[in-house]
Scaffold this motif. Structure first.
Motif, PDB file in Angstrom:
ATOM      1  N   ASN A  36       0.913  -1.282   0.090  1.00  0.00           N
ATOM      2  CA  ASN A  36      -0.009   0.095  -0.024  1.00  0.00           C
ATOM      3  C   ASN A  36       0.868   1.244  -0.083  1.00  0.00           C
ATOM      4  O   ASN A  36       0.513   2.289  -0.625  1.00  0.00           O
ATOM      5  CB  ASN A  36      -0.944  -0.064   1.060  1.00  0.00           C
ATOM      6  CG  ASN A  36      -2.046  -0.968   1.223  1.00  0.00           C
ATOM      7  OD1 ASN A  36      -2.150  -1.772   0.119  1.00  0.00           O
ATOM      8  ND2 ASN A  36      -2.782  -1.292   2.124  1.00  0.00           N
ATOM      9  N   THR A  40       1.046   3.977  -3.152  1.00  0.00           N
ATOM     10  CA  THR A  40       0.609   5.504  -2.761  1.00  0.00           C
ATOM     11  C   THR A  40       1.838   6.312  -2.924  1.00  0.00           C
ATOM     12  O   THR A  40       1.984   7.476  -3.658  1.00  0.00           O
ATOM     13  CB  THR A  40       0.250   5.698  -1.391  1.00  0.00           C
ATOM     14  OG1 THR A  40      -0.819   4.423  -1.131  1.00  0.00           O
ATOM     15  CG2 THR A  40      -0.304   7.173  -1.297  1.00  0.00           C
ATOM     16  N   PHE A 117      -7.616  -5.587  -0.876  1.00  0.00           N
ATOM     17  CA  PHE A 117      -7.453  -4.571  -0.088  1.00  0.00           C
ATOM     18  C   PHE A 117      -7.565  -4.953   1.258  1.00  0.00           C
ATOM     19  O   PHE A 117      -7.428  -4.064   2.292  1.00  0.00           O
ATOM     20  CB  PHE A 117      -8.998  -3.418  -0.146  1.00  0.00           C
ATOM     21  CG  PHE A 117      -8.874  -3.173  -1.508  1.00  0.00           C
ATOM     22  CD1 PHE A 117      -8.507  -1.815  -1.758  1.00  0.00           C
ATOM     23  CD2 PHE A 117      -9.260  -3.694  -2.695  1.00  0.00           C
ATOM     24  CE1 PHE A 117      -8.539  -1.163  -3.015  1.00  0.00           C
ATOM     25  CE2 PHE A 117      -9.241  -2.873  -3.942  1.00  0.00           C
ATOM     26  CZ  PHE A 117      -8.697  -1.739  -4.054  1.00  0.00           C
ATOM     27  N   SER A 149      -7.520  -3.188  -9.761  1.00  0.00           N
ATOM     28  CA  SER A 149      -8.288  -1.955  -8.783  1.00  0.00           C
ATOM     29  C   SER A 149      -7.471  -1.731  -7.687  1.00  0.00           C
ATOM     30  O   SER A 149      -7.609  -0.637  -7.331  1.00  0.00           O
ATOM     31  CB  SER A 149      -9.606  -2.819  -8.485  1.00  0.00           C
ATOM     32  OG  SER A 149      -9.494  -3.816  -7.625  1.00  0.00           O
ATOM     33  N   TRP A 150      -6.704  -2.595  -7.098  1.00  0.00           N
ATOM     34  CA  TRP A 150      -5.897  -2.287  -5.733  1.00  0.00           C
ATOM     35  C   TRP A 150      -4.712  -1.200  -6.311  1.00  0.00           C
ATOM     36  O   TRP A 150      -4.607  -0.171  -5.739  1.00  0.00           O
ATOM     37  CB  TRP A 150      -5.338  -3.504  -5.147  1.00  0.00           C
ATOM     38  CG  TRP A 150      -4.453  -3.341  -4.324  1.00  0.00           C
ATOM     39  CD1 TRP A 150      -4.511  -2.688  -3.023  1.00  0.00           C
ATOM     40  CD2 TRP A 150      -3.074  -3.836  -4.292  1.00  0.00           C
ATOM     41  NE1 TRP A 150      -3.292  -2.908  -2.332  1.00  0.00           N
ATOM     42  CE2 TRP A 150      -2.385  -3.346  -3.172  1.00  0.00           C
ATOM     43  CE3 TRP A 150      -2.175  -4.451  -5.122  1.00  0.00           C
ATOM     44  CZ2 TRP A 150      -0.848  -3.495  -2.694  1.00  0.00           C
ATOM     45  CZ3 TRP A 150      -0.797  -4.612  -4.884  1.00  0.00           C
ATOM     46  CH2 TRP A 150      -0.335  -4.292  -3.574  1.00  0.00           C
ATOM     47  N   PHE A 153      -6.166   2.141  -7.137  1.00  0.00           N
ATOM     48  CA  PHE A 153      -6.853   2.903  -5.844  1.00  0.00           C
ATOM     49  C   PHE A 153      -5.571   3.499  -5.271  1.00  0.00           C
ATOM     50  O   PHE A 153      -5.473   4.869  -5.124  1.00  0.00           O
ATOM     51  CB  PHE A 153      -7.643   2.029  -5.194  1.00  0.00           C
ATOM     52  CG  PHE A 153      -8.177   2.630  -4.001  1.00  0.00           C
ATOM     53  CD1 PHE A 153      -9.177   3.370  -3.743  1.00  0.00           C
ATOM     54  CD2 PHE A 153      -7.607   2.518  -2.634  1.00  0.00           C
ATOM     55  CE1 PHE A 153      -9.834   3.890  -2.787  1.00  0.00           C
ATOM     56  CE2 PHE A 153      -8.064   3.082  -1.552  1.00  0.00           C
ATOM     57  CZ  PHE A 153      -9.027   3.821  -1.668  1.00  0.00           C
ATOM     58  N   PHE A 154      -4.636   2.775  -4.714  1.00  0.00           N
ATOM     59  CA  PHE A 154      -3.563   3.627  -3.859  1.00  0.00           C
ATOM     60  C   PHE A 154      -2.523   4.265  -4.867  1.00  0.00           C
ATOM     61  O   PHE A 154      -2.133   5.128  -4.399  1.00  0.00           O
ATOM     62  CB  PHE A 154      -2.823   2.320  -3.217  1.00  0.00           C
ATOM     63  CG  PHE A 154      -3.487   1.685  -2.056  1.00  0.00           C
ATOM     64  CD1 PHE A 154      -3.749   2.529  -0.941  1.00  0.00           C
ATOM     65  CD2 PHE A 154      -4.242   0.536  -2.202  1.00  0.00           C
ATOM     66  CE1 PHE A 154      -4.385   1.760   0.019  1.00  0.00           C
ATOM     67  CE2 PHE A 154      -4.771   0.043  -1.107  1.00  0.00           C
ATOM     68  CZ  PHE A 154      -5.137   0.793  -0.043  1.00  0.00           C
ATOM     69  N   GLY A 156      -3.604   6.154  -7.188  1.00  0.00           N
ATOM     70  CA  GLY A 156      -4.519   7.298  -7.332  1.00  0.00           C
ATOM     71  C   GLY A 156      -4.444   8.237  -6.259  1.00  0.00           C
ATOM     72  O   GLY A 156      -4.448   9.304  -6.133  1.00  0.00           O
ATOM     73  N   LEU A 157      -4.163   7.301  -5.033  1.00  0.00           N
ATOM     74  CA  LEU A 157      -4.168   8.150  -3.536  1.00  0.00           C
ATOM     75  C   LEU A 157      -2.979   9.166  -3.746  1.00  0.00           C
ATOM     76  O   LEU A 157      -3.209  10.509  -3.563  1.00  0.00           O
ATOM     77  CB  LEU A 157      -4.136   7.512  -2.437  1.00  0.00           C
ATOM     78  CG  LEU A 157      -5.661   6.771  -2.116  1.00  0.00           C
ATOM     79  CD1 LEU A 157      -5.040   5.809  -0.929  1.00  0.00           C
ATOM     80  CD2 LEU A 157      -6.626   7.642  -1.829  1.00  0.00           C
TER      81      LEU A 157
END
Length: 210
Positions: A36, A40, A117, A149-150, A153-154, A156-157
């Motif tokens: 994660n 990020t 996630f 998707s994982w 998502f991270f 994108g954060l």
């Protein structure tokens, strides 16, 4: 040295290799660097222009897909023979694996989409779906979609929130943990409730028959 300093140092030293090698290690249950945080921070570096957004994102996807594939193949080739030989010492009988496979056939594909996630699950899901012999076509359809998707998502954060990435990551991980712990307690409560109902019905039927 804290977690973020470790991730930062690895990127300074190895660049894209952190994604191509580090993410597979995260899936193999050697989360150095942790997935994660790595994703990020990668998004943040893309936001800063230090890494190209497209190659950084594609490298992250490739590394994560490689990690899932390797752990799936390890579980598929080695998992069941090891359980048949040594499972009794770990209270893992082949019959338990078969029951687990039945549950997976009913609910597992949808859960596979979100399993990456869930804290602590990502590092073992590849082995698990390999051990219960989930078809590779299903892994490609649901597992790789979950990985994508994982990563998105991270990544994108970090890319969207920029300088605030550490604060947002800590916040998201806190709520993810709280959410999935609550779900776990709910599932356990439902399981116990259903089990008690079955026992009561059994006692009633036995009393009526007697």
């Amino acid at each position: 040295m804290n977690l973020f300093e470790v991730v930062e140092g690895l990127f300074e030293q190895y660049g894209y290799l952190v994604l191509l090698i580090g993410l597979p290690l995260d899936f193999i249950a050697l989360p150095i660097p942790p997935g994660n945080s790595t994703l990020t921070y990668t998004g943040f570096l893309a936001y800063k222009g230090i890494m190209g957004p497209a190659p950084a994102f594609l490298s992250a996807v490739f590394g994560a897909v490689a990690g899932l594939t390797v752990t799936y193949l390890m579980g598929y080739k080695l998992g069941m023979p090891l359980i048949e030989r040594y499972g009794k010492w770990l209270f893992l009988k082949p019959s338990l694996i078969q029951k687990t496979q039945l549950y997976y056939d009913k609910y597992g594909n949808k859960l596979l989409l979100i399993s990456f996630f869930i804290p602590g699950v990502r590092q073992f899901i590849g082995y698990f779906i390999g051990i219960i012999r989930v078809p590779y076509r299903t892994v490609m359809l649901y597992g790789y979609a979950g990985v994508l998707s994982w990563v998105a998502f991270f990544f994108g954060l970090g890319y969207i929130f920029g300088e605030q990435w550490q604060y947002i990551l800590n916040l998201i991980e806190f709520y993810l943990k709280a959410f999935f712990i609550a779900i776990a307690f709910l599932l356990v409560a439902l399981f116990l409730h259903n089990r008690l109902r079955k026992q009561k019905r059994k006692k009633k039927s036995e009393a009526a028959g007697g």
